[in-house]
Structure formats: structure tokens, C-alpha cells
Write a protein that holds these residues in place. Structure first.
Motif, PDB file in Angstrom:
ATOM      1  N   ASP A   1      -8.967  16.782 -16.730  1.00  0.00           N
ATOM      2  CA  ASP A   1      -7.709  17.514 -16.858  1.00  0.00           C
ATOM      3  C   ASP A   1      -7.619  18.726 -15.929  1.00  0.00           C
ATOM      4  O   ASP A   1      -6.680  19.518 -16.047  1.00  0.00           O
ATOM      5  N   ALA A   2      -8.572  18.888 -15.028  1.00  0.00           N
ATOM      6  CA  ALA A   2      -8.595  20.055 -14.142  1.00  0.00           C
ATOM      7  C   ALA A   2      -7.263  20.192 -13.407  1.00  0.00           C
ATOM      8  O   ALA A   2      -6.786  19.252 -12.774  1.00  0.00           O
ATOM      9  N   ASP A   3      -6.684  21.370 -13.514  1.00  0.00           N
ATOM     10  CA  ASP A   3      -5.400  21.660 -12.895  1.00  0.00           C
ATOM     11  C   ASP A   3      -5.293  23.179 -12.768  1.00  0.00           C
ATOM     12  O   ASP A   3      -6.221  23.890 -13.129  1.00  0.00           O
ATOM     13  N   GLY A   4      -4.174  23.661 -12.289  1.00  0.00           N
ATOM     14  CA  GLY A   4      -3.976  25.104 -12.188  1.00  0.00           C
ATOM     15  C   GLY A   4      -5.031  25.748 -11.313  1.00  0.00           C
ATOM     16  O   GLY A   4      -5.328  25.261 -10.219  1.00  0.00           O
ATOM     17  N   PHE A   5      -5.624  26.839 -11.812  1.00  0.00           N
ATOM     18  CA  PHE A   5      -6.620  27.565 -11.029  1.00  0.00           C
ATOM     19  C   PHE A   5      -7.846  26.726 -10.705  1.00  0.00           C
ATOM     20  O   PHE A   5      -8.532  26.983  -9.731  1.00  0.00           O
TER      21      PHE A   5
ATOM     22  N   GLY B   1     -18.651  14.763 -23.602  1.00  0.00           N
ATOM     23  CA  GLY B   1     -17.246  14.401 -23.784  1.00  0.00           C
ATOM     24  C   GLY B   1     -16.313  15.538 -23.423  1.00  0.00           C
ATOM     25  O   GLY B   1     -15.286  15.342 -22.755  1.00  0.00           O
ATOM     26  N   ARG B   2     -16.678  16.749 -23.834  1.00  0.00           N
ATOM     27  CA  ARG B   2     -15.849  17.920 -23.514  1.00  0.00           C
ATOM     28  C   ARG B   2     -15.844  18.179 -22.014  1.00  0.00           C
ATOM     29  O   ARG B   2     -14.800  18.490 -21.432  1.00  0.00           O
ATOM     30  N   LEU B   3     -17.000  18.056 -21.365  1.00  0.00           N
ATOM     31  CA  LEU B   3     -17.079  18.235 -19.913  1.00  0.00           C
ATOM     32  C   LEU B   3     -16.192  17.216 -19.212  1.00  0.00           C
ATOM     33  O   LEU B   3     -15.426  17.565 -18.307  1.00  0.00           O
ATOM     34  N   ILE B   4     -16.269  15.967 -19.633  1.00  0.00           N
ATOM     35  CA  ILE B   4     -15.441  14.921 -19.023  1.00  0.00           C
ATOM     36  C   ILE B   4     -13.966  15.251 -19.206  1.00  0.00           C
ATOM     37  O   ILE B   4     -13.170  15.162 -18.252  1.00  0.00           O
ATOM     38  N   ASP B   5     -13.580  15.682 -20.398  1.00  0.00           N
ATOM     39  CA  ASP B   5     -12.181  16.043 -20.646  1.00  0.00           C
ATOM     40  C   ASP B   5     -11.736  17.195 -19.745  1.00  0.00           C
ATOM     41  O   ASP B   5     -10.652  17.160 -19.163  1.00  0.00           O
ATOM     42  N   GLU B   6     -12.560  18.223 -19.653  1.00  0.00           N
ATOM     43  CA  GLU B   6     -12.215  19.398 -18.832  1.00  0.00           C
ATOM     44  C   GLU B   6     -12.079  19.024 -17.359  1.00  0.00           C
ATOM     45  O   GLU B   6     -11.164  19.473 -16.675  1.00  0.00           O
ATOM     46  N   LEU B   7     -12.996  18.211 -16.868  1.00  0.00           N
ATOM     47  CA  LEU B   7     -12.945  17.790 -15.464  1.00  0.00           C
ATOM     48  C   LEU B   7     -11.745  16.882 -15.214  1.00  0.00           C
ATOM     49  O   LEU B   7     -11.017  17.056 -14.236  1.00  0.00           O
TER      50      LEU B   7
ATOM     51  N   GLU C   1      -9.430   9.881   2.796  1.00  0.00           N
ATOM     52  CA  GLU C   1     -10.464   8.836   2.792  1.00  0.00           C
ATOM     53  C   GLU C   1     -10.870   8.495   1.359  1.00  0.00           C
ATOM     54  O   GLU C   1     -10.977   7.326   0.998  1.00  0.00           O
ATOM     55  N   GLU C   2     -11.117   9.517   0.569  1.00  0.00           N
ATOM     56  CA  GLU C   2     -11.587   9.311  -0.805  1.00  0.00           C
ATOM     57  C   GLU C   2     -10.530   8.604  -1.652  1.00  0.00           C
ATOM     58  O   GLU C   2     -10.860   7.772  -2.493  1.00  0.00           O
ATOM     59  N   LEU C   3      -9.268   8.941  -1.416  1.00  0.00           N
ATOM     60  CA  LEU C   3      -8.166   8.331  -2.167  1.00  0.00           C
ATOM     61  C   LEU C   3      -7.662   7.047  -1.522  1.00  0.00           C
ATOM     62  O   LEU C   3      -6.732   6.435  -2.029  1.00  0.00           O
ATOM     63  N   ASP C   4      -8.286   6.684  -0.395  1.00  0.00           N
ATOM     64  CA  ASP C   4      -7.922   5.474   0.336  1.00  0.00           C
ATOM     65  C   ASP C   4      -6.434   5.457   0.702  1.00  0.00           C
ATOM     66  O   ASP C   4      -5.723   4.480   0.454  1.00  0.00           O
ATOM     67  N   LEU C   5      -5.985   6.581   1.275  1.00  0.00           N
ATOM     68  CA  LEU C   5      -4.599   6.686   1.718  1.00  0.00           C
ATOM     69  C   LEU C   5      -4.537   6.323   3.188  1.00  0.00           C
ATOM     70  O   LEU C   5      -5.217   6.915   4.014  1.00  0.00           O
ATOM     71  N   SER C   6      -3.736   5.339   3.517  1.00  0.00           N
ATOM     72  CA  SER C   6      -3.569   4.963   4.921  1.00  0.00           C
ATOM     73  C   SER C   6      -2.614   5.961   5.560  1.00  0.00           C
ATOM     74  O   SER C   6      -1.954   6.746   4.907  1.00  0.00           O
TER      75      SER C   6
ATOM     76  N   ARG D   1     -10.116   6.183 -11.749  1.00  0.00           N
ATOM     77  CA  ARG D   1      -8.696   6.575 -11.764  1.00  0.00           C
ATOM     78  C   ARG D   1      -8.534   8.018 -12.217  1.00  0.00           C
ATOM     79  O   ARG D   1      -7.703   8.743 -11.671  1.00  0.00           O
ATOM     80  N   ASP D   2      -9.322   8.434 -13.187  1.00  0.00           N
ATOM     81  CA  ASP D   2      -9.273   9.822 -13.647  1.00  0.00           C
ATOM     82  C   ASP D   2      -9.773  10.772 -12.565  1.00  0.00           C
ATOM     83  O   ASP D   2      -9.205  11.841 -12.342  1.00  0.00           O
ATOM     84  N   ARG D   3     -10.867  10.391 -11.882  1.00  0.00           N
ATOM     85  CA  ARG D   3     -11.379  11.227 -10.790  1.00  0.00           C
ATOM     86  C   ARG D   3     -10.342  11.325  -9.681  1.00  0.00           C
ATOM     87  O   ARG D   3     -10.085  12.407  -9.140  1.00  0.00           O
ATOM     88  N   ASP D   4      -9.727  10.191  -9.334  1.00  0.00           N
ATOM     89  CA  ASP D   4      -8.709  10.185  -8.276  1.00  0.00           C
ATOM     90  C   ASP D   4      -7.498  11.023  -8.643  1.00  0.00           C
ATOM     91  O   ASP D   4      -6.885  11.657  -7.776  1.00  0.00           O
ATOM     92  N   ALA D   5      -7.136  11.064  -9.926  1.00  0.00           N
ATOM     93  CA  ALA D   5      -5.994  11.885 -10.351  1.00  0.00           C
ATOM     94  C   ALA D   5      -6.269  13.364 -10.088  1.00  0.00           C
ATOM     95  O   ALA D   5      -5.376  14.110  -9.664  1.00  0.00           O
TER      96      ALA D   5
END
Length: 183
Positions: free
Chosen positions: A85-89, A77-83, A170-175, A111-115
């Protein structure tokens, strides 16, 4: 959470490992950029055990007693939260970003992975992602640098950025018409 702790939780999400195996996996992930000693691994595993994120047991392996670590549900659960919320450095530093990408599939919600990927995409979509800056803090273009080796670094860096942006699109499916970063 430190990057070492994130790697430990990430690798333990794949299977139970002893400290030696963790150290070798971490070194493989970081390449020549970083070597890890027992003095870095075992204090981190001790903190994670104390926090109730991993468990530790002693068992014979390869003819000797090894400390074997297992990821607990709280650790996952902590790993999932950290990943998630990954931001900054964790998004700007390539070594940390590599760690995030290595374990991002642990996050169950796309959706969380894409964010997380979008945060990286937004960073790379900016114009000022070069290594060298003038005294005023403004980025230098390749045309402003005379040193052929620094120019080479920028050319390679620009090619890496272009390839990563293409992959992220490609991963985010952006045209083509929808590749402008959104908040």
C-alpha cells in the motif's frame, strides 16, 4: 507505520537480529542521511513486540546479553500490507522510497509489487519534480536559475530521474509506445 518500524520488520524478514545489528543495518540503508540511537530503536521494537508483530528474547552474544528480535507471521503480514500500500511520502520521499524498494521483494504478488512501482513511475513521469520553486509555487526550469550549484543539483536530479524512469519502464515491461502512466 513509521519508517523505523518498517525497516525493523524488513530486516527481521531476512533473519533474527539484536538491536545493535538492526541499528547498524538501518544506518547502512540510510547512509549519512540519518543516524539511529538506541532511544529510537528500542521504543520501536517495544511497540512491535506489544503489537504481536515481533518477538523478543535475551541471549548471550559477543560476551553480553543481547535482546534478539524475530519477525512473527503477523509482522510479515503487516510488512507486506505496508509495502503493498506504499503511497504518499513513501513514494515521493527518496529516503522512504529507498526503504520501500529495499524490502519490496517481500511482497509475494508481482502485480502488487508492480502497482507500487507504477505509483512511483506516475510521480516521476510528471514534469514538475524539481527541488526549487518560485514564490508562486511554480517549478523553475534549469534555465531560470543563475546559481551554478543549484543548477548542478537540478542536472544531477534530472539524470537520476531519467535513470530511475528507464529502470521502472524495464521493470514494468513498458514498451516505448506504452510508457504513458495508467491509473
Amino acid at each position: 507505520m513509521s519508517v523505523i518500524e518498517m525497516m525493523i520488520l524488513g530486516f527481521l524478514s531476512e533473519r533474527c537480529m539484536c538491536g545493535y545489528e538492526l541499528r547498524k543495518k538501518m544506518e547502512q540503508l540510510q547512509g549519512d542521511a540519518r543516524k539511529f540511537s538506541d532511544g529510537a530503536i528500542y521504543p520501536a521494537t517495544s511497540r512491535l513486540v506489544k503489537a504481536g508483530l515481533i518477538s523478543e528474547r535475551s541471549e548471550p552474544r559477543d560476551g553480553r546479553q543481547r535482546r534478539v528480535f524475530t519477525l512473527l507471521d503477523a509482522g510479515r503480514g503487516r510488512l507486506i500490507d505496508e509495502l503493498r500500500d506504499a503511497d504518499g511520502f513513501y513514494v515521493t520521499d527518496m529516503a522512504k522510497w529507498t526503504v520501500v524498494l529495499t524490502f519490496l521483494s517481500v511482497v509475494p504478488d508481482k502485480r502488487d509489487r508492480d502497482a507500487v512501482l507504477r505509483r512511483r513511475y506516475e510521480l516521476l513521469s510528471r514534469q514538475d519534480v524539481h527541488f526549487f520553486y518560485c514564490d508562486a509555487g511554480n517549478p523553475l526550469s534549469i534555465d531560470q536559475i543563475d546559481d551554478p550549484y543549484r543548477r548542478g543539483i537540478i542536472r544531477v536530479h534530472d539524470a537520476e530521474i531519467a535513470a530511475e524512469l528507464e529502470w521502472l519502464r524495464e521493470e514494468l515491461d513498458l514498451s516505448d509506445g506504452a510508457d504513458t502512466p495508467h491509473a
